[in-house]
Scaffold this active site. Structure first.
Site, PDB file in Angstrom:
ATOM      1  N   ASP A   1       7.954 -31.022 -23.339  1.00 32.54           N
ATOM      2  CA  ASP A   1       7.580 -32.276 -24.006  1.00 32.54           C
ATOM      3  C   ASP A   1       7.651 -33.436 -23.012  1.00 32.54           C
ATOM      4  O   ASP A   1       6.785 -34.314 -22.984  1.00 32.54           O
ATOM      5  CB  ASP A   1       8.520 -32.519 -25.197  1.00 32.54           C
ATOM      6  CG  ASP A   1       8.598 -31.294 -26.083  1.00 32.54           C
ATOM      7  OD1 ASP A   1       7.574 -30.929 -26.669  1.00 32.54           O
ATOM      8  OD2 ASP A   1       9.668 -30.658 -26.152  1.00 32.54           O
TER       9      ASP A   1
ATOM     10  N   HIS B   1      13.002 -30.265 -30.352  1.00 35.74           N
ATOM     11  CA  HIS B   1      11.705 -29.766 -29.865  1.00 35.74           C
ATOM     12  C   HIS B   1      10.873 -29.397 -31.092  1.00 35.74           C
ATOM     13  O   HIS B   1      10.786 -28.246 -31.493  1.00 35.74           O
ATOM     14  CB  HIS B   1      11.877 -28.563 -28.945  1.00 35.74           C
ATOM     15  CG  HIS B   1      10.560 -27.888 -28.676  1.00 35.74           C
ATOM     16  ND1 HIS B   1       9.572 -28.479 -27.925  1.00 35.74           N
ATOM     17  CD2 HIS B   1      10.043 -26.711 -29.094  1.00 35.74           C
ATOM     18  CE1 HIS B   1       8.508 -27.691 -27.910  1.00 35.74           C
ATOM     19  NE2 HIS B   1       8.770 -26.611 -28.607  1.00 35.74           N
TER      20      HIS B   1
HETATM   21  P1  NAX Z   1       5.370 -13.967 -27.593  1.00 32.22           P
HETATM   22  O1  NAX Z   1       5.322 -13.553 -29.014  1.00 32.22           O
HETATM   23  O2  NAX Z   1       4.222 -13.749 -26.709  1.00 32.22           O
HETATM   24  O3  NAX Z   1       6.625 -13.251 -26.893  1.00 32.22           O
HETATM   25  C1  NAX Z   1       7.880 -13.200 -27.474  1.00 32.22           C
HETATM   26  C2  NAX Z   1       8.507 -11.897 -27.031  1.00 32.22           C
HETATM   27  O4  NAX Z   1       9.847 -11.900 -27.495  1.00 32.22           O
HETATM   28  C3  NAX Z   1       7.818 -10.677 -27.603  1.00 32.22           C
HETATM   29  O5  NAX Z   1       7.462  -9.804 -26.552  1.00 32.22           O
HETATM   30  C4  NAX Z   1       8.878 -10.071 -28.520  1.00 32.22           C
HETATM   31  O6  NAX Z   1       8.845  -8.661 -28.519  1.00 32.22           O
HETATM   32  C5  NAX Z   1      10.156 -10.596 -27.875  1.00 32.22           C
HETATM   33  N1  NAX Z   1      11.305 -10.622 -28.773  1.00 32.22           N
HETATM   34  C6  NAX Z   1      11.345 -10.884 -30.097  1.00 32.22           C
HETATM   35  N2  NAX Z   1      12.587 -10.767 -30.564  1.00 32.22           N
HETATM   36  C7  NAX Z   1      13.361 -10.438 -29.516  1.00 32.22           C
HETATM   37  C8  NAX Z   1      14.736 -10.159 -29.374  1.00 32.22           C
HETATM   38  N3  NAX Z   1      15.558 -10.173 -30.427  1.00 32.22           N
HETATM   39  N4  NAX Z   1      15.201  -9.855 -28.144  1.00 32.22           N
HETATM   40  C9  NAX Z   1      14.380  -9.818 -27.093  1.00 32.22           C
HETATM   41  N5  NAX Z   1      13.051 -10.050 -27.163  1.00 32.22           N
HETATM   42  C10 NAX Z   1      12.559 -10.363 -28.357  1.00 32.22           C
HETATM   43  O7  NAX Z   1       5.823 -15.485 -27.616  1.00 32.22           O
HETATM   44  P2  NAX Z   1       5.762 -16.571 -26.436  1.00 32.22           P
HETATM   45  O8  NAX Z   1       4.454 -17.240 -26.484  1.00 32.22           O
HETATM   46  O9  NAX Z   1       6.224 -15.958 -25.171  1.00 32.22           O
HETATM   47  O10 NAX Z   1       6.839 -17.634 -26.989  1.00 32.22           O
HETATM   48  C11 NAX Z   1       8.199 -17.334 -27.059  1.00 32.22           C
HETATM   49  C12 NAX Z   1       8.946 -18.411 -27.833  1.00 32.22           C
HETATM   50  O11 NAX Z   1       8.839 -19.669 -27.178  1.00 32.22           O
HETATM   51  C13 NAX Z   1       8.399 -18.644 -29.250  1.00 32.22           C
HETATM   52  O12 NAX Z   1       9.501 -18.759 -30.125  1.00 32.22           O
HETATM   53  C14 NAX Z   1       7.695 -19.970 -29.128  1.00 32.22           C
HETATM   54  O13 NAX Z   1       7.643 -20.656 -30.361  1.00 32.22           O
HETATM   55  C15 NAX Z   1       8.567 -20.675 -28.142  1.00 32.22           C
HETATM   56  N6  NAX Z   1       8.013 -21.844 -27.451  1.00 32.22           N
HETATM   57  C16 NAX Z   1       8.884 -22.840 -27.123  1.00 32.22           C
HETATM   58  C17 NAX Z   1       8.483 -23.954 -26.422  1.00 32.22           C
HETATM   59  C18 NAX Z   1       9.463 -25.025 -26.042  1.00 32.22           C
HETATM   60  O14 NAX Z   1       9.018 -26.005 -25.451  1.00 32.22           O
HETATM   61  N7  NAX Z   1      10.754 -24.937 -26.334  1.00 32.22           N
HETATM   62  C19 NAX Z   1       7.070 -24.143 -26.043  1.00 32.22           C
HETATM   63  C20 NAX Z   1       6.287 -22.873 -26.017  1.00 32.22           C
HETATM   64  C21 NAX Z   1       6.609 -21.905 -27.122  1.00 32.22           C
HETATM   65  O15 NAX Z   1       5.917 -22.303 -28.279  1.00 32.22           O
END
Ligand code: NAX
Length: 326
Positions: free
Chosen positions: A159, A187
């Site tokens: 952000d 966030h």
């Molecule tokens: P993806 O869905 O591409 O990847 C997430 C991965 O996490 C998947 O491979 C899944 O299998 C794995 N996963 C789920 N539960 C798990 C667990 N208990 N232990 C280990 N791995 C696990 O999502 P992606 O685009 O990489 O985003 C990841 C997270 O970042 C999401 O929650 C998203 O909302 C968040 N974000 C946060 C941002 C921030 O600024 N703080 C911005 C970007 C993003 O939106």
């Protein structure tokens, strides 16, 4: 050669990690002279995909990568970790209410907090990226009573960087010309991007842009940038999120430049009247591997109101999972 640092990354087969891991491995996060051991965590069904990511990391032949491990068990992935990037989270599924999302993630981040508590380095630096990031960080922290609570943070650096890019675009400056940007709070869309302290090439930003642009364009654009990217790309921010995670940890470990600060969501110590304990984004300076919340900034009524709205949302998120907090 320095001893390798252990960097744990969760959600390692996901789209953010597909960018983030390669930046860490190339030395962008901890330095070009700092070897790293990557300790990757995924859920069991994603272990095959993770194997593919590891093959690609191997094929880059990064000189700084001293080892790669994979696991679907947090106690294995977090073993002696110096840095833990908690990226993996449960996404919102169809028909899922905000409350369900909070609860599903509370289960994940309780387990991961306990595992960090049991096996990570006593100085582990934790950055939660997975949403709802601030509250997930709070849950992990509360489940890790033997670790320093200050070492649990959440990411608002994306952000912050988005705000720099918007202001740079408007003023015709480069992002490096801008100092003292602030993101306050959660966030989420209630975050408050604040330019009241920002300087562009030494001049107050507030004097360079129309007030109306600031209130009606800049603030909502930064708040809604994630949604705009989903709409345009058909997928959520990934490389920019990975890049901001690199920035967050790099500055925490190596320090912020003199005369500037960054935004990090950290446990509130009561600064600016924000309830103690909430993981709230503040302007911080970093030095010697530690951070301090910038003190003494003037807060006018416009800012105060927005800082409280986002604080209130964080209180509600915390209260929504209170029955799951130890
Ligand atoms: P993806 O869905 O591409 O990847 C997430 C991965 O996490 C998947 O491979 C899944 O299998 C794995 N996963 C789920 N539960 C798990 C667990 N208990 N232990 C280990 N791995 C696990 O999502 P992606 O685009 O990489 O985003 C990841 C997270 O970042 C999401 O929650 C998203 O909302 C968040 N974000 C946060 C941002 C921030 O600024 N703080 C911005 C970007 C993003 O939106």
């Amino acid at each position: 050669m320095k001893n390798p640092m252990r960097v744990a990354v969760t959600g390692a087969a996901g789209q953010i990690s597909y960018s983030l891991l390669f930046r860490i491995a190339s030395g962008d996060m901890l330095g070009k002279d700092q070897p790293v051991i990557l300790q990757l965590l995924e859920i069991t069904p994603a272990m095959d995909a993770l194997r593919g990511v590891v093959m690609e990391l191997e094929d880059c032949a990064f000189p700084l990568v001293a080892g790669i491990t994979t696991s679907d068990k947090p106690e294995v992935a977090f073993d002696k970790a110096d840095v833990a990037l908690l990226v993996g989270a449960r996404p919102r599924g169809p028909g899922m209410e905000r409350k369900d999302l909070l609860e599903a993630n509370a289960a994940i981040f309780s387990e991961q907090g306990k595992a960090l508590n049991a096996v990570a380095s006593r100085d582990v630096k934790v950055l939660v990226v997975g949403n709802p990031a601030n509250t997930n960080s709070l849950i992990a922290q509360r489940n890790a009573p033997d670790l320093n609570p200050r070492n649990f943070t959440a990411m608002t650096r994306l952000d912050h960087n988005r705000a720099l890019a918007q202001l740079a675009g408007k003023t015709g400056a480069s992002t490096t010309d801008i100092k003292k940007m602030i993101i306050w709070g959660n966030h989420s869309a209630t975050q408050y991007p604040d330019i009241s302290q920002a300087m562009v090439k030494g001049d107050a930003a507030s004097g360079l842009v129309p007030r109306d642009w600031y209130e009606s364009d800049f603030i909502p654009t930064v708040q809604q940038r994630g949604a705009a990217i989903i709409k345009a790309r058909g997928a959520s921010s990934a490389a920019s999120a990975g890049s901001s995670a690199v920035d967050h940890i790099r500055d925490w470990v190596m320090g912020t430049p003199d005369g500037d600060w960054v935004s990090m969501a950290v446990p509130s110590d009561g600064s600016y009247g924000i309830e103690k304990g909430l993981i709230y984004s503040f302007p911080v300076t970093c030095k010697g591997g530690d951070y301090s919340i910038v003190q003494g900034l003037e807060v006018d009524d416009f800012s105060r109101e927005r800082m409280q709205v986002t604080e209130q949302e964080l209180r509600e998120e915390r209260d929504g999972v209170a029955h799951l907090l130890p």
